[in-house]
Design a protein around this motif. Sequence first.
Motif, short mmCIF file in Angstrom:
data_model
loop_
_atom_site.label_atom_id
_atom_site.label_comp_id
_atom_site.label_asym_id
_atom_site.label_seq_id
_atom_site.Cartn_x
_atom_site.Cartn_y
_atom_site.Cartn_z
N LEU A 253 -10.56 20.61 -0.95
CA LEU A 253 -9.21 20.13 -0.64
C LEU A 253 -9.27 18.72 -0.07
O LEU A 253 -8.39 17.89 -0.38
CB LEU A 253 -8.54 21.07 0.36
CG LEU A 253 -8.15 22.46 -0.18
CD1 LEU A 253 -7.59 23.32 0.95
CD2 LEU A 253 -7.14 22.34 -1.32
N ALA A 254 -10.29 18.43 0.73
CA ALA A 254 -10.43 17.09 1.29
C ALA A 254 -10.68 16.07 0.18
O ALA A 254 -10.09 14.97 0.19
CB ALA A 254 -11.58 17.07 2.30
N VAL A 255 -11.52 16.41 -0.78
CA VAL A 255 -11.80 15.52 -1.91
C VAL A 255 -10.53 15.23 -2.70
O VAL A 255 -10.21 14.07 -3.01
CB VAL A 255 -12.88 16.14 -2.82
CG1 VAL A 255 -12.95 15.39 -4.16
CG2 VAL A 255 -14.25 16.09 -2.14
N ILE A 256 -9.79 16.29 -3.03
CA ILE A 256 -8.57 16.11 -3.82
C ILE A 256 -7.52 15.32 -3.03
O ILE A 256 -6.81 14.47 -3.59
CB ILE A 256 -8.01 17.49 -4.25
CG1 ILE A 256 -9.00 18.15 -5.22
CG2 ILE A 256 -6.64 17.35 -4.90
CD1 ILE A 256 -8.66 19.58 -5.57
N THR A 257 -7.41 15.58 -1.71
CA THR A 257 -6.45 14.87 -0.88
C THR A 257 -6.75 13.37 -0.84
O THR A 257 -5.84 12.54 -0.97
CB THR A 257 -6.47 15.44 0.56
OG1 THR A 257 -6.13 16.81 0.52
CG2 THR A 257 -5.48 14.69 1.44
N VAL A 258 -8.01 13.02 -0.66
CA VAL A 258 -8.39 11.61 -0.63
C VAL A 258 -8.11 10.94 -1.97
O VAL A 258 -7.67 9.78 -2.03
CB VAL A 258 -9.87 11.46 -0.25
CG1 VAL A 258 -10.32 10.01 -0.35
CG2 VAL A 258 -10.11 11.96 1.17
N VAL A 260 -5.70 11.80 -4.10
CA VAL A 260 -4.25 11.64 -4.23
C VAL A 260 -3.76 10.49 -3.37
O VAL A 260 -2.91 9.70 -3.78
CB VAL A 260 -3.53 12.95 -3.84
CG1 VAL A 260 -2.02 12.74 -3.80
CG2 VAL A 260 -3.87 14.06 -4.83
N TRP A 261 -4.32 10.33 -2.16
CA TRP A 261 -3.88 9.26 -1.26
C TRP A 261 -4.44 7.90 -1.63
O TRP A 261 -4.00 6.89 -1.10
CB TRP A 261 -4.29 9.61 0.17
CG TRP A 261 -3.42 10.64 0.82
CD1 TRP A 261 -2.34 11.26 0.27
CD2 TRP A 261 -3.54 11.16 2.14
NE1 TRP A 261 -1.79 12.15 1.15
CE2 TRP A 261 -2.50 12.11 2.31
CE3 TRP A 261 -4.43 10.95 3.18
CZ2 TRP A 261 -2.33 12.82 3.49
CZ3 TRP A 261 -4.25 11.66 4.37
CH2 TRP A 261 -3.22 12.58 4.52
N ASP A 262 -5.44 7.87 -2.51
CA ASP A 262 -6.03 6.61 -2.96
C ASP A 262 -6.62 5.82 -1.78
O ASP A 262 -6.46 4.60 -1.68
CB ASP A 262 -4.98 5.76 -3.69
CG ASP A 262 -5.62 4.63 -4.49
OD1 ASP A 262 -6.83 4.74 -4.82
OD2 ASP A 262 -4.93 3.64 -4.77
N ILE A 263 -7.32 6.53 -0.89
CA ILE A 263 -7.93 5.89 0.27
C ILE A 263 -9.22 5.18 -0.13
O ILE A 263 -9.52 4.09 0.36
CB ILE A 263 -8.21 6.93 1.37
CG1 ILE A 263 -6.90 7.61 1.80
CG2 ILE A 263 -8.90 6.30 2.57
CD1 ILE A 263 -7.10 8.79 2.71
N LEU A 264 -10.00 5.82 -1.02
CA LEU A 264 -11.30 5.30 -1.44
C LEU A 264 -11.37 5.32 -2.97
O LEU A 264 -10.64 6.07 -3.62
CB LEU A 264 -12.42 6.16 -0.86
CG LEU A 264 -12.61 6.17 0.66
CD1 LEU A 264 -13.62 7.26 1.04
CD2 LEU A 264 -13.07 4.81 1.16
N PRO A 265 -12.27 4.53 -3.57
CA PRO A 265 -12.48 4.63 -5.02
C PRO A 265 -12.90 6.04 -5.40
O PRO A 265 -13.66 6.70 -4.67
CB PRO A 265 -13.62 3.63 -5.27
CG PRO A 265 -13.56 2.68 -4.13
CD PRO A 265 -13.09 3.47 -2.94
N SER A 266 -12.41 6.51 -6.54
CA SER A 266 -12.64 7.90 -6.93
C SER A 266 -14.12 8.22 -7.08
O SER A 266 -14.57 9.33 -6.74
CB SER A 266 -11.90 8.21 -8.23
OG SER A 266 -12.26 7.29 -9.25
N GLY A 267 -14.90 7.28 -7.59
CA GLY A 267 -16.33 7.52 -7.73
C GLY A 267 -16.99 7.78 -6.38
O GLY A 267 -17.81 8.70 -6.23
N LEU A 268 -16.62 6.98 -5.37
CA LEU A 268 -17.18 7.16 -4.03
C LEU A 268 -16.74 8.49 -3.42
O LEU A 268 -17.52 9.16 -2.73
CB LEU A 268 -16.76 6.00 -3.13
CG LEU A 268 -17.24 6.05 -1.67
CD1 LEU A 268 -18.76 6.14 -1.61
CD2 LEU A 268 -16.72 4.84 -0.91
#
Length: 443
Positions: A253-258, A260-268
């Motif tokens: 859930l934390a991965v998916i939330t981050v 969706v929020w676009d906090i970090l690049p998806s690869g990272l």
Amino acid sequence: MLSIIGFLTILTIVVLLIGGRITPIMGLVLVPVGGALLAGFNIVDIGGFFNEGIDSVISVVIMFIFAILFFGIMQDTGLFDPLINKMIALTKGSVVAVAVGTVIVGAVAHLDGSGASTFLITIPALLPLYLKLRMSPYLLLLLVGLSASIMNLVPWAGPIGRAGAVLGVDPSALWRPLIPVQISAMLLLIVLAAFLGIREKRRISRMSDDEVAKADAEAEVAATSETAEPAVVERDPALARPKLLWLNLLISLAVITVLVWDILPSGLVFMLGLSIALPINYPKVNDQMERIKTHAPNALMMAAIILAAGSFLGIMNGTGMLDSLATDLVMILPAFVVPYLHVIMGVFGVPFDLVLSTDAYYFALLPVVEQIVTSHGVDSITAAYTMIIGNIIGTFVSPFSPALWLALGLAGLEMGKHIRYSFFWVWGFSIVLLIVAFLIGVI
């Protein structure tokens, strides 16, 4: 001349892919290089185009590799099994409930974006139940296929990654506006499943004595077959981590939330998720490496295709073949058609699935259509969304889908009968979803 060479390059790739004469990687690399040489560009020029193309897709490649590894590890730990098994247990005995439950089970099973693993989980688990209730196994395949197609909109699945590579956009950025479409699609599919369940219940009630006896015999054979699986998802006990279920759920859930929020690049994001989940679930280094080796083939295959697509797009754009082809097609097509070409392609996206592979649709057709309609004021993202939504629902009705052949084998079904049973439901659903996407402002 550039338009002719560009057209022949794309046509050659499509024909070779459809005919199964060449792998996507070879087709996307060799054919454009040959086209560029024919157009008069030298090796140094082509090398420059290649570098530009690879630069445009490298972030997509990184995301794919680590997303597939991450969700593969989550599948290994049995994260999704309790929900799947609970849904199967709750739906026993009711035809309508089984149909609706199939949609939910299919969506959960496809969270990793892999069609093969989805069918490996759902078909053996649900087929005995379908046969016991005298339900058509083709209905099972239709509902799982539609559910998995909707979940295919996640950025770590193939279509969004391919579209992101073509547009030079992060797949996570493409996905976020599509979340309302996914939610709407799942709600619509639950309604459709209930309707089809009611229709199936009526069909069963009208069965003759001979048909009932035949259906019961098939169910008995399936129940006693050595290859039959119980209506629960079994996992290797050495890999399952039931005591870490809630922790794994929290990490996912934390991965998916981050994302969706676009906090970090998806690869990272997926790198971090994998780096945290792997040692928590498998503390021994040897076990960690074994898990990575198990899922690496899927991750590297998808990454290799995207890199090959980057080479293709870099060469096609660098040589000017795509621009030239789009410009000349605009001159040939009727003027009233050009601004709506992406809509036409979207509406006929499911029929295209019967004659084009996914790679051909996204890497050959999408770039040309996008070039044409953007010259008439259509946003490139809108054009991509229209073609994605129109086509993606037909993923598992296409004979070019290897995962579908696996599903047919698991269920003992025929491709021709599956297409006849499912095609118009799938096509109708895709058109309705295009209308929904228009109404909510996504396209």
